[in-house]
Design a protein around this motif. Structure first.
Motif, PDB file in Angstrom:
ATOM      1  N   THR A 255       0.856  -1.185   0.000  1.00 19.36           N
ATOM      2  CA  THR A 255       0.000   0.000   0.000  1.00 19.36           C
ATOM      3  C   THR A 255       0.891   1.232   0.000  1.00 19.36           C
ATOM      4  OG1 THR A 255      -1.603  -1.251   1.322  1.00 19.36           O
ATOM      5  CG2 THR A 255      -1.949   1.120   1.126  1.00 19.36           C
ATOM      6  N   VAL A 256       0.680   2.107  -0.971  1.00 14.87           N
ATOM      7  CA  VAL A 256       1.559   3.264  -1.177  1.00 14.87           C
ATOM      8  C   VAL A 256       0.767   4.556  -0.992  1.00 14.87           C
ATOM      9  CG1 VAL A 256       3.115   4.432  -2.793  1.00 14.87           C
ATOM     10  CG2 VAL A 256       2.912   1.927  -2.840  1.00 14.87           C
ATOM     11  N   ASN A 257       1.287   5.439  -0.147  1.00 14.49           N
ATOM     12  CA  ASN A 257       0.705   6.778  -0.012  1.00 14.49           C
ATOM     13  C   ASN A 257       1.731   7.783  -0.529  1.00 14.49           C
ATOM     14  OD1 ASN A 257      -0.269   9.312   0.758  1.00 14.49           O
ATOM     15  ND2 ASN A 257      -1.250   8.499   2.600  1.00 14.49           N
ATOM     16  N   PRO A 258       1.531   8.314  -1.752  1.00 15.35           N
ATOM     17  CA  PRO A 258       2.516   9.227  -2.342  1.00 15.35           C
ATOM     18  C   PRO A 258       2.565  10.585  -1.647  1.00 15.35           C
ATOM     19  CG  PRO A 258       0.556   9.117  -3.714  1.00 15.35           C
ATOM     20  CD  PRO A 258       0.370   8.097  -2.634  1.00 15.35           C
ATOM     21  N   ASN A 259       1.556  10.887  -0.836  1.00 13.18           N
ATOM     22  CA  ASN A 259       1.518  12.180  -0.151  1.00 13.18           C
ATOM     23  C   ASN A 259       2.320  12.164   1.148  1.00 13.18           C
ATOM     24  OD1 ASN A 259      -0.353  13.321  -2.105  1.00 13.18           O
ATOM     25  ND2 ASN A 259      -1.913  12.032  -1.166  1.00 13.18           N
ATOM     26  N   THR A 260       2.175  11.088   1.930  1.00 19.84           N
ATOM     27  CA  THR A 260       2.913  10.985   3.192  1.00 19.84           C
ATOM     28  C   THR A 260       4.263  10.300   3.005  1.00 19.84           C
ATOM     29  OG1 THR A 260       1.864   8.868   3.733  1.00 19.84           O
ATOM     30  CG2 THR A 260       0.759  10.875   4.499  1.00 19.84           C
ATOM     31  N   LYS A 261       4.517   9.787   1.788  1.00 21.63           N
ATOM     32  CA  LYS A 261       5.756   9.060   1.477  1.00 21.63           C
ATOM     33  C   LYS A 261       5.912   7.856   2.405  1.00 21.63           C
ATOM     34  CE  LYS A 261       6.776  12.194  -1.555  1.00 21.63           C
ATOM     35  NZ  LYS A 261       6.575  11.916  -2.989  1.00 21.63           N
ATOM     36  N   GLN A 262       4.830   7.101   2.536  1.00 23.16           N
ATOM     37  CA  GLN A 262       4.855   5.893   3.348  1.00 23.16           C
ATOM     38  C   GLN A 262       4.431   4.686   2.507  1.00 23.16           C
ATOM     39  OE1 GLN A 262       2.381   6.718   6.845  1.00 23.16           O
ATOM     40  NE2 GLN A 262       4.242   7.100   8.032  1.00 23.16           N
TER      41      GLN A 262
END
Length: 491
Positions: A255-262
């Motif tokens: 699972t990739v969150n490009p906004n939080t860089k997590q």
């Protein structure tokens, strides 16, 4: 009029004109390819374009301008030759990059291979040698593929086909001489290892039938630079072409969150006993979904994790070896010391440098680990993390071509090329570091449970619903844009 013709002729007779023309053509091609690739952020691309245009104007003047000394023109030509070589190399790199990423996203087919397998010490060398002999087939796995293989076999020779509904009985028939050969869907080859661990070395293939079918489009596209998304990593237990249908031995939801860089990596045991749509909603080991298609694996995972999976990435044994070697090896941190069953590699507690072969052995090992398949899943996440860390490090620049060579044809995804380019452009734009979290689903072993794909009772892992629920909560938290902490993923 005569003077104009004379001027035109003098330009075309001027060798400097052709030097300038070649350089200008290479410059235009380079700029056009940069825009087509659409991978380099504008803040980097614009200065490059300005410099290239100014150089083109200046060097053209050195070749075509008046009142220039012969020395200046010669120096200009030398500079043009050197810069043209650089532009030529640059154009080749851009073309190779575009072509490689095109191969990654060419995931519109599934390939099934059915082999005619005989014992290695037999006298059978060609398919014609088996005319009139008994050959085993099976009702297990993809029935359509096996039916097509039986028809094609009958076109080649006249043989007596015997059908078996158990992998054990199927393999035993070959070993005890009940049949002279078996029709084997290569996606099921690994299923023989429990009863016949030396199957690969005891047998040989004398004929192969290959079948291709268009893969179902299961992508759920989003703006990958602004919206959190799920990618399912499926590692198939085979070598060779990546499109080959085979058991899914690595199962990981990223699972990739490009906004939080997590990034959250959720490992799922291969033996998880779950409902499978491709087997009439019967329960079976998760690994067996790969025998049918990657879409079966994705649909099964979506159902029991209760989440949408946007994309998948598929790798096999060859892929992992090639990519890790192309990266120049990776570093993984192992919590315990052990020796791998395959290769006999010694792994120490702490940091370990792994090349491709060692990385494969490390990620496949389960017999030397206290947690078995669950610990193997954790090690697979450590390998993926090591690859990510190496891929986003500056060291990747010096190994760029080898990485392109390794990735092309060895890695497959249904994320389209535009989405991949957007992710790379985003990373180049901000050069942010990523925080990676790991979570493993758990369960308990059940040694005598029905497996439809095997045709007999097998060891499976019954899911621990508490860990499934927690994984679902973590995934949803990421997809909803919230920030994870190490406390969240603590077991």
């Amino acid at each position: 009029m005569t003077q104009q013709k004379t001027k035109k002729k003098s330009i075309f007779k001027n060798i400097g004109f052709y030097f300038a023309l070649i350089y200008l053509a290479l410059t235009v091609l380079f700029i056009v390819q940069l825009f087509v690739l659409n991978m380099v952020p504008m803040k980097y691309m614009l200065p490059v374009i300005i410099v290239l245009v100014l150089l083109a104007i200046g060097l053209s003047y050195l070749q075509l301008g008046k009142r220039l000394s012969k020395l200046n023109r010669i120096l200009g030509r030398i500079i043009i030759v050197l810069l043209s070589l650089l532009l030529g190399v640059g154009n080749w790199y851009i073309f190779k990059t575009y072509n490689t990423f095109g191969k990654l996203t060419d995931s519109d087919k599934d390939v099934s291979v059915v082999s005619v397998v005989v014992m290695k010490d037999s006298d059978y060398e060609t398919i014609e040698d088996l005319a009139g002999q008994n050959i085993a087939t099976t009702t297990l796995g993809d029935a359509d593929v096996m039916s097509n293989a039986a028809k094609d076999l009958n076109k080649d020779i006249s043989a007596e086909l015997k059908s078996y509904n158990s992998v054990d009985a199927y393999g035993d028939a070959l070993y005890n001489g009940e049949v002279e050969a078996i029709l084997l869907n290569e996606g099921m080859r690994g299923s023989f290892e429990e009863k016949h661990p030396e199957f690969d070395t005891d047998t040989k293939v004398i004929k192969r039938y290959t079948y291709e079918k268009v893969a179902k489009d299961i992508s759920k596209n989003v703006d990958v630079t602004n919206t959190p998304f799920n990618v399912y990593i499926t590692g198939i237990d085979s070598y060779g072409t990546i499109a080959t249908v085979s058991r899914s031995d690595v199962n990981m939801l990223v699972t990739v969150n490009p906004n939080t860089k997590q990034i959250l990596m959720t490992s799922i045991p291969r033996d998880y006993y779950v409902v499978q749509p491709c087997q009439d909603n019967q329960k079976d080991k998760l690994t067996h979904t790969g025998i049918f298609s990657v879409s079966c694996t994705i649909e099964t995972a979506e159902n029991f994790l209760n989440t949408d999976i946007n994309y998948y990435a598929r790798v096999n044994f060859s892929s992992l070896i090639d990519i890790v070697n192309a990266l120049g090896g990776i570093t993984v941190n192992s919590p315990v010391s052990f020796t791998t069953t395959v290769g006999g590699y010694s792994i120490v507690a702490g940091d370990n440098y792994l090349d491709g072969e060692k990385a494969l052995a490390f990620s496949r090992e389960r017999y030397s680990l206290a947690g078995g398949d669950r610990d193997r899943g954790k090690n697979q996440m450590r390998v993926v993390e090591g690859m990510i860390n190496k891929a986003i490090s500056p060291a990747i620049i010096t190994r760029y071509t080898s990485i392109l060579d390794a990735v092309g044809g060895s890695f497959q995804t249904n994320m389209n090329q535009s989405e991949i380019n957007s992710l790379i452009r985003m990373q180049l734009d901000d050069m942010s570091s990523w925080e990676i979290f790991q979570y493993s689903l758990n369960g308990y072993g059940s040694g005598n449970t029905w497996s439809p794909a095997n045709g007999f009772n097998s060891y499976v892992m019954q899911p621990d619903q508490n860990t499934v629920d927690k994984a679902n909560a973590l995934i949803n938290k990421m997809l909803n844009g919230q920030t994870l902490t190490q406390t969240d993923v603590a077991e």
